[in-house]
Design a protein around this motif. Structure first.
Motif, short mmCIF file in Angstrom:
data_model
loop_
_atom_site.label_atom_id
_atom_site.label_comp_id
_atom_site.label_asym_id
_atom_site.label_seq_id
_atom_site.Cartn_x
_atom_site.Cartn_y
_atom_site.Cartn_z
N HIS A 263 -0.96 -1.07 -4.42
CA HIS A 263 -2.28 -0.44 -4.32
C HIS A 263 -2.10 0.95 -3.70
O HIS A 263 -1.19 1.16 -2.92
CB HIS A 263 -3.22 -1.26 -3.45
CG HIS A 263 -3.69 -2.53 -4.08
ND1 HIS A 263 -2.84 -3.61 -4.26
CD2 HIS A 263 -4.88 -2.89 -4.61
CE1 HIS A 263 -3.51 -4.59 -4.85
NE2 HIS A 263 -4.75 -4.17 -5.07
N LEU B 278 -13.35 2.39 2.04
CA LEU B 278 -12.29 3.32 1.66
C LEU B 278 -11.15 2.66 0.89
O LEU B 278 -10.28 3.35 0.37
CB LEU B 278 -11.72 4.00 2.90
CG LEU B 278 -12.71 4.83 3.71
CD1 LEU B 278 -12.06 5.31 5.00
CD2 LEU B 278 -13.22 5.99 2.89
N LEU B 279 -11.15 1.33 0.82
CA LEU B 279 -10.05 0.63 0.15
C LEU B 279 -10.17 0.73 -1.35
O LEU B 279 -11.24 0.56 -1.92
CB LEU B 279 -10.04 -0.84 0.55
CG LEU B 279 -9.71 -1.15 1.99
CD1 LEU B 279 -9.79 -2.66 2.23
CD2 LEU B 279 -8.37 -0.62 2.40
N HIS B 280 -9.05 1.01 -1.98
CA HIS B 280 -8.96 0.98 -3.45
C HIS B 280 -8.50 -0.42 -3.81
O HIS B 280 -7.36 -0.80 -3.57
CB HIS B 280 -7.98 2.04 -3.95
CG HIS B 280 -8.41 3.43 -3.62
ND1 HIS B 280 -9.34 4.10 -4.37
CD2 HIS B 280 -8.07 4.24 -2.61
CE1 HIS B 280 -9.55 5.29 -3.83
NE2 HIS B 280 -8.80 5.39 -2.76
N ASN C 15 -3.62 3.15 -1.08
CA ASN C 15 -4.50 3.21 0.08
C ASN C 15 -3.81 4.01 1.17
O ASN C 15 -2.67 3.76 1.51
CB ASN C 15 -4.80 1.80 0.61
CG ASN C 15 -5.77 1.05 -0.26
OD1 ASN C 15 -6.86 1.54 -0.54
ND2 ASN C 15 -5.37 -0.11 -0.73
N THR C 16 -4.53 4.97 1.71
CA THR C 16 -3.98 5.78 2.79
C THR C 16 -4.27 5.08 4.12
O THR C 16 -5.39 5.09 4.61
CB THR C 16 -4.58 7.19 2.77
OG1 THR C 16 -4.37 7.74 1.48
CG2 THR C 16 -3.96 8.08 3.81
N TYR C 17 -3.24 4.46 4.66
CA TYR C 17 -3.38 3.66 5.87
C TYR C 17 -3.98 4.46 7.02
O TYR C 17 -4.88 3.98 7.71
CB TYR C 17 -2.01 3.09 6.27
CG TYR C 17 -2.04 2.24 7.51
CD1 TYR C 17 -2.55 0.96 7.47
CD2 TYR C 17 -1.57 2.73 8.72
CE1 TYR C 17 -2.58 0.17 8.60
CE2 TYR C 17 -1.59 1.95 9.86
CZ TYR C 17 -2.10 0.67 9.79
OH TYR C 17 -2.14 -0.10 10.92
N ASN D 59 0.82 -1.21 0.00
CA ASN D 59 0.00 0.00 0.00
C ASN D 59 0.86 1.26 0.00
O ASN D 59 1.79 1.38 0.79
CB ASN D 59 -0.94 0.02 1.21
CG ASN D 59 -2.01 -1.03 1.10
OD1 ASN D 59 -2.81 -1.02 0.17
ND2 ASN D 59 -2.04 -1.95 2.04
N TRP E 45 -14.50 1.20 7.03
CA TRP E 45 -13.13 1.34 6.51
C TRP E 45 -12.93 0.56 5.23
O TRP E 45 -12.15 0.95 4.37
CB TRP E 45 -12.11 0.96 7.57
CG TRP E 45 -12.19 -0.48 8.01
CD1 TRP E 45 -12.96 -0.98 9.02
CD2 TRP E 45 -11.51 -1.58 7.44
NE1 TRP E 45 -12.79 -2.33 9.13
CE2 TRP E 45 -11.91 -2.74 8.16
CE3 TRP E 45 -10.61 -1.73 6.40
CZ2 TRP E 45 -11.44 -4.01 7.87
CZ3 TRP E 45 -10.14 -3.00 6.10
CH2 TRP E 45 -10.55 -4.12 6.84
N SER F 243 0.37 5.55 0.15
CA SER F 243 -0.56 6.64 0.42
C SER F 243 -0.58 7.65 -0.72
O SER F 243 -1.59 8.28 -0.97
CB SER F 243 -0.18 7.35 1.72
OG SER F 243 -0.33 6.47 2.81
N VAL G 20 -7.75 4.85 6.66
CA VAL G 20 -8.46 3.59 6.90
C VAL G 20 -8.51 3.29 8.39
O VAL G 20 -9.56 2.92 8.93
CB VAL G 20 -7.78 2.44 6.11
CG1 VAL G 20 -8.37 1.10 6.49
CG2 VAL G 20 -7.90 2.68 4.61
#
Length: 80
Positions: A51, A71-73, A53-55, A18, A68, A20, A58
């Motif tokens: 991927h 919000l996952l791509h 995804n802003t940890y 992941n 949450w 961001s 989330v």
């Protein structure tokens, strides 16, 4: 092919890598996969593992009882 400016990430086949934000350098990824005979080997996963995804977003949503997962791509990003 790897150059000194590439970001190299090794993972397993159960995890995404992941980010961001889009990295400023090419990203090369490999996943550890079970091979024939029970041995494990790393295979290129440049188009499967990365991927965006802003940890922190989330985690904050989960802590506040929000969805949450929403919000996952889920689509991998080719970062080469």
């Amino acid at each position: 092919m790897n150059s000194p400016g590439n970001i190299r990430v090794l993972s397993n086949d159960l995890n995404w890598i992941n980010f961001s934000t889009l990295p400023h350098a090419p990203v090369r990824t490999w996943t550890l996969t079970l091979a024939a005979g029970g041995n494990a080997e790393y295979v290129v996963a440049d188009t499967l593992a990365p991927h965006l995804n802003t940890y922190s977003t989330v985690v904050e949503a989960a802590a506040n009882g929000q969805c949450w997962v929403c919000l996952l791509h889920l689509d991998p990003v080719d970062l080469r």
